[in-house]
Design a protein around this motif. Structure first.
Motif, mmCIF file in Angstrom:
data_model
loop_
_atom_site.group_PDB
_atom_site.id
_atom_site.type_symbol
_atom_site.label_atom_id
_atom_site.label_comp_id
_atom_site.label_asym_id
_atom_site.label_seq_id
_atom_site.Cartn_x
_atom_site.Cartn_y
_atom_site.Cartn_z
ATOM 1 N N SER A 47 4.361 5.838 -5.332
ATOM 2 C CA SER A 47 4.750 5.771 -6.738
ATOM 3 C C SER A 47 4.423 7.045 -7.503
ATOM 4 O O SER A 47 5.075 7.357 -8.499
ATOM 5 C CB SER A 47 4.112 4.568 -7.426
ATOM 6 O OG SER A 47 2.702 4.723 -7.470
ATOM 7 N N SER A 48 3.459 7.813 -7.032
ATOM 8 C CA SER A 48 3.112 9.058 -7.724
ATOM 9 C C SER A 48 3.561 10.295 -6.950
ATOM 10 O O SER A 48 3.260 11.411 -7.345
ATOM 11 C CB SER A 48 1.597 9.113 -7.933
ATOM 12 O OG SER A 48 0.938 9.104 -6.677
ATOM 13 N N ARG A 64 6.561 6.182 2.094
ATOM 14 C CA ARG A 64 7.077 4.822 1.934
ATOM 15 C C ARG A 64 7.084 4.030 3.231
ATOM 16 O O ARG A 64 7.888 3.127 3.401
ATOM 17 C CB ARG A 64 8.475 4.854 1.311
ATOM 18 C CG ARG A 64 8.486 5.438 -0.081
ATOM 19 C CD ARG A 64 9.845 5.384 -0.715
ATOM 20 N NE ARG A 64 10.256 4.002 -0.870
ATOM 21 C CZ ARG A 64 11.511 3.597 -0.822
ATOM 22 N NH1 ARG A 64 12.477 4.442 -0.607
ATOM 23 N NH2 ARG A 64 11.803 2.339 -0.984
ATOM 24 N N GLU A 65 6.195 4.339 4.151
ATOM 25 C CA GLU A 65 6.067 3.577 5.393
ATOM 26 C C GLU A 65 4.613 3.183 5.565
ATOM 27 O O GLU A 65 3.729 3.882 5.089
ATOM 28 C CB GLU A 65 6.551 4.403 6.585
ATOM 29 C CG GLU A 65 8.054 4.584 6.569
ATOM 30 C CD GLU A 65 8.590 5.278 7.811
ATOM 31 O OE1 GLU A 65 7.779 5.670 8.671
ATOM 32 O OE2 GLU A 65 9.800 5.434 7.912
ATOM 33 N N PRO A 66 4.341 2.107 6.251
ATOM 34 C CA PRO A 66 5.307 1.257 6.938
ATOM 35 C C PRO A 66 6.189 0.506 5.943
ATOM 36 O O PRO A 66 5.808 0.274 4.808
ATOM 37 C CB PRO A 66 4.447 0.296 7.744
ATOM 38 C CG PRO A 66 3.128 0.266 7.063
ATOM 39 C CD PRO A 66 2.973 1.612 6.410
ATOM 40 N N ALA A 70 0.831 -1.209 0.000
ATOM 41 C CA ALA A 70 0.000 0.000 0.000
ATOM 42 C C ALA A 70 0.865 1.259 0.000
ATOM 43 O O ALA A 70 0.574 2.222 -0.716
ATOM 44 C CB ALA A 70 -0.939 -0.003 1.204
ATOM 45 N N ALA A 71 1.931 1.271 0.795
ATOM 46 C CA ALA A 71 2.811 2.442 0.855
ATOM 47 C C ALA A 71 3.521 2.661 -0.479
ATOM 48 O O ALA A 71 3.691 3.802 -0.917
ATOM 49 C CB ALA A 71 3.824 2.286 1.985
ATOM 50 N N LEU A 82 7.389 -4.722 -0.931
ATOM 51 C CA LEU A 82 7.556 -6.062 -0.379
ATOM 52 C C LEU A 82 6.750 -7.067 -1.187
ATOM 53 O O LEU A 82 5.672 -6.740 -1.674
ATOM 54 C CB LEU A 82 7.034 -6.101 1.060
ATOM 55 C CG LEU A 82 7.862 -5.409 2.120
ATOM 56 C CD1 LEU A 82 7.074 -5.338 3.421
ATOM 57 C CD2 LEU A 82 9.153 -6.159 2.340
ATOM 58 N N PRO A 83 7.223 -8.291 -1.308
ATOM 59 C CA PRO A 83 6.391 -9.347 -1.895
ATOM 60 C C PRO A 83 5.158 -9.557 -1.015
ATOM 61 O O PRO A 83 5.192 -9.281 0.190
ATOM 62 C CB PRO A 83 7.306 -10.574 -1.873
ATOM 63 C CG PRO A 83 8.692 -10.031 -1.737
ATOM 64 C CD PRO A 83 8.567 -8.749 -0.983
ATOM 65 N N ALA A 84 4.056 -10.042 -1.588
ATOM 66 C CA ALA A 84 2.781 -10.162 -0.870
ATOM 67 C C ALA A 84 2.903 -10.955 0.436
ATOM 68 O O ALA A 84 2.358 -10.549 1.468
ATOM 69 C CB ALA A 84 1.731 -10.799 -1.783
ATOM 70 N N GLU A 85 3.614 -12.076 0.415
ATOM 71 C CA GLU A 85 3.745 -12.899 1.630
ATOM 72 C C GLU A 85 4.474 -12.129 2.733
ATOM 73 O O GLU A 85 4.067 -12.138 3.887
ATOM 74 C CB GLU A 85 4.494 -14.190 1.309
ATOM 75 C CG GLU A 85 4.604 -15.131 2.493
ATOM 76 C CD GLU A 85 5.305 -16.431 2.114
ATOM 77 O OE1 GLU A 85 6.024 -16.950 2.979
ATOM 78 O OE2 GLU A 85 5.134 -16.916 0.977
ATOM 79 N N ALA A 86 5.532 -11.420 2.361
ATOM 80 C CA ALA A 86 6.278 -10.620 3.342
ATOM 81 C C ALA A 86 5.443 -9.444 3.822
ATOM 82 O O ALA A 86 5.491 -9.076 4.993
ATOM 83 C CB ALA A 86 7.587 -10.137 2.731
ATOM 84 N N ASP A 87 4.653 -8.858 2.940
ATOM 85 C CA ASP A 87 3.780 -7.743 3.292
ATOM 86 C C ASP A 87 2.787 -8.170 4.369
ATOM 87 O O ASP A 87 2.586 -7.460 5.361
ATOM 88 C CB ASP A 87 3.053 -7.249 2.040
ATOM 89 C CG ASP A 87 2.295 -5.961 2.270
ATOM 90 O OD1 ASP A 87 2.954 -4.920 2.469
ATOM 91 O OD2 ASP A 87 1.055 -5.992 2.237
ATOM 92 N N GLU A 88 2.191 -9.333 4.201
ATOM 93 C CA GLU A 88 1.235 -9.846 5.189
ATOM 94 C C GLU A 88 1.913 -10.122 6.524
ATOM 95 O O GLU A 88 1.370 -9.793 7.586
ATOM 96 C CB GLU A 88 0.571 -11.120 4.653
ATOM 97 C CG GLU A 88 -0.347 -10.873 3.472
ATOM 98 C CD GLU A 88 -0.809 -12.168 2.819
ATOM 99 O OE1 GLU A 88 -0.751 -13.225 3.462
ATOM 100 O OE2 GLU A 88 -1.225 -12.095 1.655
ATOM 101 N N LEU A 89 3.096 -10.711 6.489
ATOM 102 C CA LEU A 89 3.834 -10.988 7.716
ATOM 103 C C LEU A 89 4.184 -9.689 8.438
ATOM 104 O O LEU A 89 4.013 -9.567 9.651
ATOM 105 C CB LEU A 89 5.105 -11.784 7.411
ATOM 106 C CG LEU A 89 6.019 -12.070 8.599
ATOM 107 C CD1 LEU A 89 5.316 -12.907 9.659
ATOM 108 C CD2 LEU A 89 7.291 -12.761 8.122
ATOM 109 N N CYS A 90 4.642 -8.703 7.709
ATOM 110 C CA CYS A 90 5.012 -7.432 8.323
ATOM 111 C C CYS A 90 3.795 -6.713 8.898
ATOM 112 O O CYS A 90 3.893 -6.056 9.940
ATOM 113 C CB CYS A 90 5.739 -6.551 7.318
ATOM 114 S SG CYS A 90 7.391 -7.193 6.953
#
Length: 118
Positions: A27-28, A96-98, A21-22, A46-54
């Motif tokens: 990006s714009s 660009r956070e989180p 999401a960040a 982040l890749p989707a799996e890492a995004d969910e974990l984070c």
């Protein structure tokens, strides 16, 4: 780590991998790299799996803040439950956070100057 290997091998000491999401929001934005050491760094989410974990780790960390630092949360955010603000989409993050920061040898976490409360 594969997403930032080229930058780390290229001499950068820090690569920030924002949540999906960040990254979409940044990006714009012309300010996407305002706090980054290299303003021309590629924007990689982040890749989707890492995004969910984070996201789960962030929720757990904010729950710990709720439990251990409720008075600080009240003074900074007006509520003892910062995790509830996250769930309601009411927390404001810097560009660009989180994100997950990946450091090379000798990399360091420098004091923040992004005007965020936590």
């Amino acid at each position: 780590v594969r997403a930032c290997a080229a930058s780390l091998h290229g001499g950068q000491s820090l690569v920030r991998l924002p949540s999906i999401a960040a990254a979409q929001l940044a990006s714009s934005s012309e300010l996407a790299f305002e706090w980054e050491p290299a303003a021309d760094a590629p924007l990689t989410a982040l890749p989707a799996e890492a995004d969910e974990l984070c996201a789960r780790i962030l929720r757990r960390a904010l729950f710990a803040v709720d439990q251990a630092l409720a008075p600080v949360s009240v003074s900074q955010f007006g509520t003892a439950r910062v995790s509830a603000l996250l769930d309601a989409g009411e927390l404001e993050f810097a560009e660009r956070e989180p994100a997950v920061n990946v450091y090379s040898e000798g990399g360091a976490f420098h004091p923040h100057c992004d005007q965020q409360g936590l």
